[in-house]
Design an enzyme around this catalytic site. Structure first.
Site, short mmCIF file in Angstrom:
data_model
loop_
_atom_site.label_atom_id
_atom_site.label_comp_id
_atom_site.label_asym_id
_atom_site.label_seq_id
_atom_site.Cartn_x
_atom_site.Cartn_y
_atom_site.Cartn_z
N CYS A 22 -9.89 -4.12 -15.88
CA CYS A 22 -10.09 -5.08 -16.95
C CYS A 22 -9.16 -4.73 -18.11
O CYS A 22 -8.35 -3.82 -18.04
CB CYS A 22 -11.55 -5.05 -17.39
SG CYS A 22 -12.20 -3.39 -17.58
N ARG A 24 -3.72 -9.04 -15.99
CA ARG A 24 -4.31 -7.88 -15.31
C ARG A 24 -5.37 -8.28 -14.30
O ARG A 24 -5.76 -7.48 -13.46
CB ARG A 24 -4.92 -6.93 -16.36
CG ARG A 24 -3.91 -6.28 -17.27
CD ARG A 24 -4.57 -5.52 -18.39
NE ARG A 24 -5.32 -4.38 -17.91
CZ ARG A 24 -4.85 -3.14 -17.83
NH1 ARG A 24 -3.60 -2.91 -18.16
NH2 ARG A 24 -5.59 -2.15 -17.40
N TRP A 43 -13.20 -7.38 -14.70
CA TRP A 43 -13.04 -7.61 -13.27
C TRP A 43 -14.22 -6.91 -12.61
O TRP A 43 -14.34 -5.69 -12.67
CB TRP A 43 -11.72 -7.03 -12.77
CG TRP A 43 -11.31 -7.45 -11.40
CD1 TRP A 43 -10.68 -8.59 -11.03
CD2 TRP A 43 -11.50 -6.69 -10.20
NE1 TRP A 43 -10.46 -8.59 -9.68
CE2 TRP A 43 -10.95 -7.45 -9.14
CE3 TRP A 43 -12.08 -5.46 -9.90
CZ2 TRP A 43 -10.96 -7.02 -7.81
CZ3 TRP A 43 -12.09 -5.03 -8.58
CH2 TRP A 43 -11.54 -5.80 -7.56
N ASN A 75 -13.26 0.01 -20.05
CA ASN A 75 -12.36 -0.14 -18.91
C ASN A 75 -12.51 1.11 -18.06
O ASN A 75 -12.33 2.22 -18.55
CB ASN A 75 -10.91 -0.27 -19.41
CG ASN A 75 -9.95 -0.65 -18.30
OD1 ASN A 75 -10.36 -0.95 -17.20
ND2 ASN A 75 -8.67 -0.62 -18.61
N GLY A 76 -12.84 0.94 -16.77
CA GLY A 76 -13.02 2.08 -15.87
C GLY A 76 -14.32 2.00 -15.11
O GLY A 76 -14.95 0.94 -15.03
N GLU A 123 6.42 -5.54 2.92
CA GLU A 123 6.31 -6.10 1.57
C GLU A 123 6.29 -7.63 1.62
O GLU A 123 5.56 -8.27 0.86
CB GLU A 123 7.47 -5.60 0.71
CG GLU A 123 7.57 -6.22 -0.67
CD GLU A 123 6.39 -5.95 -1.59
OE1 GLU A 123 6.33 -6.58 -2.67
OE2 GLU A 123 5.52 -5.13 -1.24
N LYS A 127 3.32 -9.99 0.03
CA LYS A 127 3.54 -11.05 -0.95
C LYS A 127 2.90 -12.36 -0.50
O LYS A 127 2.30 -13.08 -1.29
CB LYS A 127 5.04 -11.27 -1.18
CG LYS A 127 5.69 -10.25 -2.06
CD LYS A 127 5.22 -10.39 -3.49
CE LYS A 127 5.23 -9.05 -4.19
NZ LYS A 127 4.26 -8.08 -3.75
N GLU A 186 -0.90 -12.09 -0.85
CA GLU A 186 -1.35 -11.97 -2.24
C GLU A 186 -1.45 -13.32 -2.94
O GLU A 186 -2.42 -13.59 -3.64
CB GLU A 186 -0.39 -11.08 -3.04
CG GLU A 186 -0.57 -9.60 -2.83
CD GLU A 186 0.41 -8.81 -3.66
OE1 GLU A 186 -0.02 -7.86 -4.34
OE2 GLU A 186 1.62 -9.13 -3.66
N HIS A 192 3.75 -4.22 23.04
CA HIS A 192 2.63 -3.30 23.20
C HIS A 192 1.33 -3.92 22.67
O HIS A 192 0.46 -3.20 22.15
CB HIS A 192 2.93 -1.97 22.51
CG HIS A 192 4.08 -1.24 23.10
ND1 HIS A 192 3.96 -0.45 24.22
CD2 HIS A 192 5.39 -1.21 22.77
CE1 HIS A 192 5.13 0.05 24.54
NE2 HIS A 192 6.03 -0.40 23.67
N LYS A 200 -3.65 -6.65 -11.88
CA LYS A 200 -2.30 -6.11 -11.98
C LYS A 200 -2.29 -4.60 -11.85
O LYS A 200 -1.50 -4.03 -11.11
CB LYS A 200 -1.68 -6.53 -13.31
CG LYS A 200 -0.26 -6.03 -13.53
CD LYS A 200 0.69 -6.67 -12.54
CE LYS A 200 2.12 -6.26 -12.79
NZ LYS A 200 3.02 -6.77 -11.75
#
Length: 607
Positions: free
Chosen positions: A2, A27, A75, A101-102, A480, A484, A487, A503, A602
């Site tokens: 957050c 964020r 969040w 925050n945490g 990557e 993307k 996401e 395989h 973020k």
């Protein structure tokens, strides 16, 4: 994950708080709130949903008078994203309000203790235990109450505290979560991210773990966990708020994709002098490097995939074994590291919780730590023995683009510099590598300019599911590229080492399955081409990424996007750009919230 802000001054606090929260939207969050002290009482306004809803509720702050306050974007970690669980939280007596925050890891034990003492909890959050502890320990001395409360907390926290008994004063305390103080004229601020401060001030103080600060409009006082006052250096922020605005682009992500040539130039150019690489912050001598028998790269998310790409350059040039480990796994793996191990720790924010924990674990076993980060003064930058900054500037979109490419650029610099120090490459190979790296910004711009057709290509490949394949450096790019796509477009996307198709994975290929094939490693191009033929034979539609001039790929793939030629060990920095754009335009085609994808943040500052 957050964001928190605070303000004390002589003007209305609520508009300042709302603006600061707006600058922290990138964020990731699911609720927001502010608390403002006025006339001896604290008024709290909070909502589930976007900050725009909070602005509407408070009439852009006009409905919440007062010149001191705190704000929060949440969040959800403990409890659903509801109005009740949103911050700020109030003590039972209404004297204290806090934002956090945490994560408080021992909150359940504290909660049980406080309930037994008669405290009433309204939310499901871990944070509410903190505000009730403050009330419990308060006897007229706010600083003492903060210190006693902090001593009981286990986990990570950046706390902003408001108290009715100190009508112009904010208290903050930090442990394993970023917290920055902003110095104004007749007003002062705090925030979890400098982005929330730069429109007001360029002068900031970075708090360390265990430090407590007292903010009034006229002064900032910092003390350590024992209460002893300490002097902190003032840092100057070198970028302005315009750097965090869209600049005419529809989304921050597209702006940041287009900024990659300039960002990579900023990362590289100052480190070339007289045709040589100069990494002044990497003070390892050739003799010390010869003592290194293993390099571990650790990171999370895209930074991890940057490490996967960088590994190939380091191993090929330096001839030192390299392991790439997810930080969330390494921290719990009883890692085999010692004083002969060099650990490269990569994080855009420098505050990624799992990466910090992995760093501490490796350092405790004697390893030397090289941090590769973007944010000056971040936790990783301070904990590392050596730090190489990526100098990418602010990155606002949740899905990283220029953060990834600048991390790659720095890894390439490291690989070439160390290889030359160790005598593993000759003078001509060194000069060729330096020239290749110096050309990267120009080639990145060419890559963007060459692929104007990607919006229409994306519309054909925005399918139910996509497979990304590649070999060696191309496989790292595929990892990557798939991330993307997941996401921001919410399409299922998976990456596979192309040689592994037979395989098991090839069982999933049919006429409805698009495949994105990265084919930029010239030594393995024929092998990857054979894999393209394999999936085509089973009806798959193939989009290939290849070097300009690769005629063989045109005859096999349904669509091809090209990148300029460069030495294959550096090709990942170019090959990833079409995949970033592909994901962007696929997400746009689907109408997704590109800059703020659902469920993501973020900077992942909790485990």
């Amino acid at each position: 994950m957050c964001g928190i802000v605070g303000f004390t001054g002589s003007r209305s606090a609520a508009p300042v708080l709302l603006k600061g929260l707006g600058q922290l939207e990138y964020r990731g969050y699911d609720s927001a709130g502010i608390a403002v002290l006025d006339g001896g009482s604290i008024r709290v306004e909070k909502v589930s949903g976007r900050i725009a809803k909070l602005c509407e509720k408070t009439r852009d702050g006009a409905a919440v008078p007062g010149v001191i306050g705190i704000g929060h974007t949440r969040w959800a970690t403990h409890g659903a994203p509801t109005d009740v669980n949103a911050h700020p939280h109030l003590s039972n007596d209404g004297r204290f309000a806090i934002v956090h925050n945490g994560i408080i890891e021992n909150y359940l034990a504290l909660r049980d203790e406080l309930i037994a003492d008669g405290y009433v909890f309204e939310s499901e959050t871990d944070t509410e235990t903190v505000v009730h502890l403050l009330e419990h320990y308060y006897d007229g001395d706010i600083k003492a109450a903060v210190m006693k409360t902090a001593a009981r907390l286990e986990g990570s926290y950046a706390l902003g505290i408001l108290c009715t008994d100190a009508p112009d004063t904010l208290y903050v305390v930090r442990e394993a979560s970023p917290l920055i103080l902003g110095i104004g004229v007749g007003e002062n601020y705090f925030a979890s991210d400098v982005t929330a401060l730069v429109s007001h001030t360029k002068n900031v103080i970075y708090l360390e773990d265990g430090e407590i600060a007292r903010l009034t409009p006229a002064s900032i006082t910092v003390c350590d966990c024992t209460g002893r006052e300490i002097q902190k250096p003032i840092s100057r922020v070198t970028w302005n708020v315009e750097a965090a605005e869209k600049g005419g682009y529809e989304h921050f992500m597209l702006k940041e994709i287009m900024e990659q040539p300039a960002a990579v130039k900023a990362a590289l150019a100052p480190r070339f002098r007289d045709g040589r690489i100069r990494l002044d912050d990497l003070e390892l001598t050739a003799e010390e490097l010869r003592q290194v028998n293993k390099i571990i790269i650790t990171a999370c998310g895209s930074a991890y995939y940057a490490g996967c790409s960088g590994r190939y350059a380091i191993e090929k040039l330096c001839r030192i074994p390299v392991q790439v480990e997810l930080a969330s796994e390494l921290r719990y793996s009883d890692p085999m590291v010692d004083e002969h191990t060099l650990v490269l720790v990569i994080s855009q924010s420098g505050e990624t919780a799992d990466t910090i924990a992995a760093l501490k674990e490796c350092r405790s076993r004697g390893a030397k730590i090289l941090g590769i980060v973007n944010v000056v003064g971040s936790t990783i930058a301070k904990l590392a023995d050596y730090t190489l900054y990526t100098w990418a500037g602010p990155e606002i979109a949740v899905a990283t683009t220029k953060g990834y490419t600048t991390q790659l650029a720095v890894l390439y610099l490291f690989a070439v510099c160390v290889a030359e120090k160790l005598g593993r490459i000759g003078a001509e190979q060194y000069r060729n590598a330096v020239r290749a790296l110096q050309s990267l910004p120009k080639l990145l711009q060419q890559t963007i300019d060459m692929n104007y057709q990607l919006p229409s290509v994306a519309s054909r490949y925005a399918s139910r599911s996509l497979f990304f394949i590649g070999r060696n450096t191309d496989y790292a790019v595929a990892l990557e590229g798939a991330l993307k796509m997941k996401e921001i477009s919410y399409l299922h996307a998976e990456s596979y080492a192309a040689g592994e198709l037979k395989h098991g994975t090839i069982a999933l290929i049919d006429e409805n399955q698009p495949v994105i094939a990265v084919c930029c490693n010239e030594a393995l191009a024929e092998k990857t081409l054979s894999n393209i033929v394999e999936v085509k034979a089973r009806g798959a539609k193939v989009l290939a990424v290849a070097f300009r001039g690769n005629k063989g790929i045109v005859s096999q793939a349904d669509d091809v996007v090209f990148i300029p030629r460069i030495d294959s060990i550096f090709s990942a920095a170019l090959a990833v750009v079409p995949l970033q754009l592909l994901a962007y335009y696929a997400a746009k085609e689907k109408g997704c919230d590109i800059d703020k994808p659902k469920n993501l943040a973020k900077s992942v500052t909790v485990e």
